[in-house]
Design a protein around this motif. Structure first.
Motif, PDB file in Angstrom:
ATOM      1  N   PHE A  17       0.662  -1.365  -0.027  1.00  0.00           N
ATOM      2  CA  PHE A  17      -0.083   0.240   0.086  1.00  0.00           C
ATOM      3  C   PHE A  17       0.932   1.307   0.142  1.00  0.00           C
ATOM      4  N   ALA A  18       2.036   1.005   0.783  1.00  0.00           N
ATOM      5  CA  ALA A  18       2.759   2.475   0.869  1.00  0.00           C
ATOM      6  C   ALA A  18       3.492   2.537  -0.341  1.00  0.00           C
ATOM      7  N   LYS A  19       3.857   1.568  -1.074  1.00  0.00           N
ATOM      8  CA  LYS A  19       4.656   1.518  -2.377  1.00  0.00           C
ATOM      9  C   LYS A  19       3.731   2.226  -3.366  1.00  0.00           C
ATOM     10  N   LYS A  20       2.555   1.842  -3.304  1.00  0.00           N
ATOM     11  CA  LYS A  20       1.574   2.242  -4.329  1.00  0.00           C
ATOM     12  C   LYS A  20       1.250   3.767  -4.367  1.00  0.00           C
ATOM     13  N   ASN A  21       1.736   4.282  -3.274  1.00  0.00           N
ATOM     14  CA  ASN A  21       1.388   5.718  -2.703  1.00  0.00           C
ATOM     15  C   ASN A  21       2.699   6.438  -2.539  1.00  0.00           C
ATOM     16  N   PHE A  22       3.863   5.807  -2.940  1.00  0.00           N
ATOM     17  CA  PHE A  22       5.093   6.485  -2.891  1.00  0.00           C
ATOM     18  C   PHE A  22       5.419   7.856  -3.446  1.00  0.00           C
TER      19      PHE A  22
END
Length: 225
Positions: A17-22
């Protein structure tokens, strides 16, 4: 007030989820340093290219934030300690700080109004270590509550020479991600209110109002079936 965890993910799911929103996360965090790039410009810089009209300083801020977030989401989980916080600061404040990764040993100053400054207390490493250890061991409060408390405590105490807001935000999100409870990220369209609340908190040393608001506005994640 009790702040229950809003989300329940595995660490791996939270990392995804974090990587999708980097890009959005770096874009938002760069505002702490007054960087005013657009979201596409932020992505271009994160991809390793320059952008016309953006200073080297601002590009370094973005690149270093990207590196900091990459540390937070690395597959191998690392314990959250004061030394870990120093490592994050050494990355995000690499070009800004008098001594990246080292605790502040001199005076500090934060401008909280056009004619008003906040002067933090001297940094006591043993006190900061005790605060962190006791906070993480406190079973009476949620991970989300711990993350918000750590984030705002670190911001106000200005424990590093520079990059305190960036460091505090990344460290708080490491705690969130490691425990699968989402992310803390204040949307840019709410920053005027956030700046008002953080200034009030600096004045009063009462984080109740800003924690309540952050819980409502800034805690983000996904609900899985």
């Amino acid at each position: 007030m009790q702040y229950a965890d809003k989300y329940s993910l595995t660490r791996e799911q939270n990392i995804r989820f974090a990587k999708k929103n980097f890009t959005r996360l770096v874009h938002t965090n760069s505002r702490f340093e007054g960087v005013s790039t657009t979201l596409p410009q932020t992505q271009t810089i994160m991809d390793g290219m320059g952008v016309s009209g953006v200073s080297v300083k601002d590009m370094n801020t973005i690149v270093n934030l990207k590196r900091g977030w990459e540390m937070v989401v690395q597959p191998q989980k690392e314990a959250l300690t004061l030394n870990y916080m120093k490592k994050i600061n050494a990355v995000v404040a690499a070009q800004d700080s008098l001594a990246p990764g080292e605790l502040r040993t001199g005076g500090g100053l934060v401008q909280i109004g056009s004619d008003e400054d906040f002067v933090p207390d001297p940094v006591n490493e043993k006190k900061e270590q005790k605060f962190l250890t006791e906070l993480l061991a406190n079973s009476a409060i949620s991970i989300t509550d711990k993350a918000m408390t750590l984030m705002y405590h670190s911001m106000r105490n200005q424990i590093f020479w520079d990059g305190n807001k960036r460091t505090a935000t990344l460290v708080a999100n490491k705690l969130m991600i490691d425990n699968g409870v989402g992310l803390i990220n204040i949307p840019l369209n709410h920053w005027e209110k956030w700046n008002e609340l953080i200034a009030d908190y600096y004045r009063s040393n009462d984080m109740g109002a800003i924690k309540k608001w952050t819980y409502e506005v800034g805690v983000q994640g996904v609900q899985l079936p």
